[in-house]
Write an enzyme that holds these catalytic residues in place. Sequence first.
Site, PDB file in Angstrom:
ATOM      1  N   ASP A   1       0.821  -1.218   0.000  1.00  0.00           N
ATOM      2  CA  ASP A   1       0.000   0.000   0.000  1.00  0.00           C
ATOM      3  C   ASP A   1       0.850   1.262   0.000  1.00  0.00           C
ATOM      4  O   ASP A   1       0.701   2.130  -0.863  1.00  0.00           O
ATOM      5  CB  ASP A   1      -0.935   0.006   1.212  1.00  0.00           C
ATOM      6  CG  ASP A   1      -1.955  -1.121   1.168  1.00  0.00           C
ATOM      7  OD1 ASP A   1      -2.374  -1.495   0.069  1.00  0.00           O
ATOM      8  OD2 ASP A   1      -2.313  -1.635   2.243  1.00  0.00           O
TER       9      ASP A   1
ATOM     10  N   ARG B   1      -0.805   0.893  16.376  1.00  0.00           N
ATOM     11  CA  ARG B   1      -1.151   2.060  15.560  1.00  0.00           C
ATOM     12  C   ARG B   1      -1.103   3.389  16.325  1.00  0.00           C
ATOM     13  O   ARG B   1      -0.606   4.389  15.808  1.00  0.00           O
ATOM     14  CB  ARG B   1      -2.541   1.861  14.935  1.00  0.00           C
ATOM     15  CG  ARG B   1      -2.609   0.690  13.960  1.00  0.00           C
ATOM     16  CD  ARG B   1      -1.569   0.819  12.863  1.00  0.00           C
ATOM     17  NE  ARG B   1      -1.613  -0.277  11.911  1.00  0.00           N
ATOM     18  CZ  ARG B   1      -0.602  -1.085  11.653  1.00  0.00           C
ATOM     19  NH1 ARG B   1       0.533  -0.957  12.339  1.00  0.00           N
ATOM     20  NH2 ARG B   1      -0.698  -2.020  10.743  1.00  0.00           N
TER      21      ARG B   1
ATOM     22  N   ASP C   1      -7.734  -0.099  10.868  1.00  0.00           N
ATOM     23  CA  ASP C   1      -6.562   0.747  11.077  1.00  0.00           C
ATOM     24  C   ASP C   1      -6.792   2.198  10.695  1.00  0.00           C
ATOM     25  O   ASP C   1      -6.188   3.097  11.269  1.00  0.00           O
ATOM     26  CB  ASP C   1      -5.364   0.186  10.305  1.00  0.00           C
ATOM     27  CG  ASP C   1      -4.665  -0.936  11.045  1.00  0.00           C
ATOM     28  OD1 ASP C   1      -4.970  -1.134  12.233  1.00  0.00           O
ATOM     29  OD2 ASP C   1      -3.811  -1.619  10.446  1.00  0.00           O
TER      30      ASP C   1
ATOM     31  N   SER D   1      -2.151 -10.291   3.195  1.00  0.00           N
ATOM     32  CA  SER D   1      -2.041  -9.024   3.907  1.00  0.00           C
ATOM     33  C   SER D   1      -1.509  -9.336   5.304  1.00  0.00           C
ATOM     34  O   SER D   1      -2.147 -10.065   6.065  1.00  0.00           O
ATOM     35  CB  SER D   1      -3.411  -8.348   3.997  1.00  0.00           C
ATOM     36  OG  SER D   1      -3.330  -7.158   4.763  1.00  0.00           O
TER      37      SER D   1
END
Length: 409
Positions: free
Chosen positions: A18, A98, A127, A179
């Site tokens: 990404d 995160r 996320d 992923s």
Amino acid sequence: MNKQDIKKVVLAYSGGLDTSIIIPWLKENYNNCEVIAVSGNVGQADELEGLEEKAIKTGASKCYIEDLTEEFVNDFIVPTVKAGAMYEQYMLGTSFARPIIAKRIVEIAKAEGADAICHGCTGKGNDQVRFELAIKAFAPDMTIIAPWREWSIKSREEEIAYAEAHNIPLKITRETNYSKDKNLWHLSHEGLDLEDPGNEPTYEKKGFLEMGVSPIDAPDVPTYITLDFEQGVPVALDGEKMTAKEIILKLNELGGANGIGLLDIVENRLVGMKCRGVYETPGGAILYKALNVLETLCLDKYAAHKKQELAVTFADLVYNGQWFTPLREALSAFVDVLMKNCTGKVRLKLYKGNMINAGVWSSYSLYDPEIATFDEDEVYNQADATGFINLFGLPIEVQARANQKNENK
């Protein structure tokens, strides 16, 4: 802020699929803006190799690689483990990574005078919420760019095609395009064959597991470990004093070698859908287990039950990106008070994916063998139970008498 006014963007950069394509995409779609890449090191290990060079080659003006590992363990992992917080059995490996990364990105964005912060989270995932709530906590007026909510790309296949067209090197292929999220606490796997809950994970296939082995491939002899805790914090492993970070890394080795910490679940995402994930959390699983065993000695009944109840709330907050909130801080303060007497030693036997109790000791133990014994004792008068049961059962007795009275009318 209008798109044409954005001149400098700080990108949360992992070097994965990404964020690798986001750098050229930002420059193409935001007036050739300056892009500063920031990677928060939370224990990704080899994923950080060559990251700065790759970011610069793909168009970033600079790349920060920030070592956040100690803060990650001490300020995020340890408080969550002490709280006993799990989200539907998931040990929150991505969830609490995160907020710390986003916090550091905001600090750098402010120092660099950036106009916006960009992340590579999809519009389907959790996320995006975790990153953006943390950004709002420290920079409420900052513009946030989320390419997955803007661009025409619809799949990881299209992302790979975009990368190939822009000569962006990738470590994955269309066949290995899971992923993944990796840090010193865990590794997650999503996508490909795992999107069908009917497919068994290929635990025994070489290269699928990265932090350990399948229980089938684990040794045929057990491994014993002993963990020391002080006020709920791990301080020693097998008699050797270590930092919490060092203990987690060593437990990852020991747990991984014994097939510990595999989890295959269909979980409820914050955005409303169900998703299937396979997680590797060998050291984390051991810490949760060991501290839970110690708590059976050191916490009284009502404290233990209330802690279990609030652990669900704590886990929801972490999973939903609400780390930087008064309620999460208040719950952590509550846990710290309960953990004051959770000091002691726990021994576990690790064997083919199992963690088996092998002994627990604490000078703060509430377990009194003189009271609990089945042998003769001088401290517990069993006749006292009669009065206790009469008083404890009084509401039931009164209700029953009232029912009988009304039935006989």
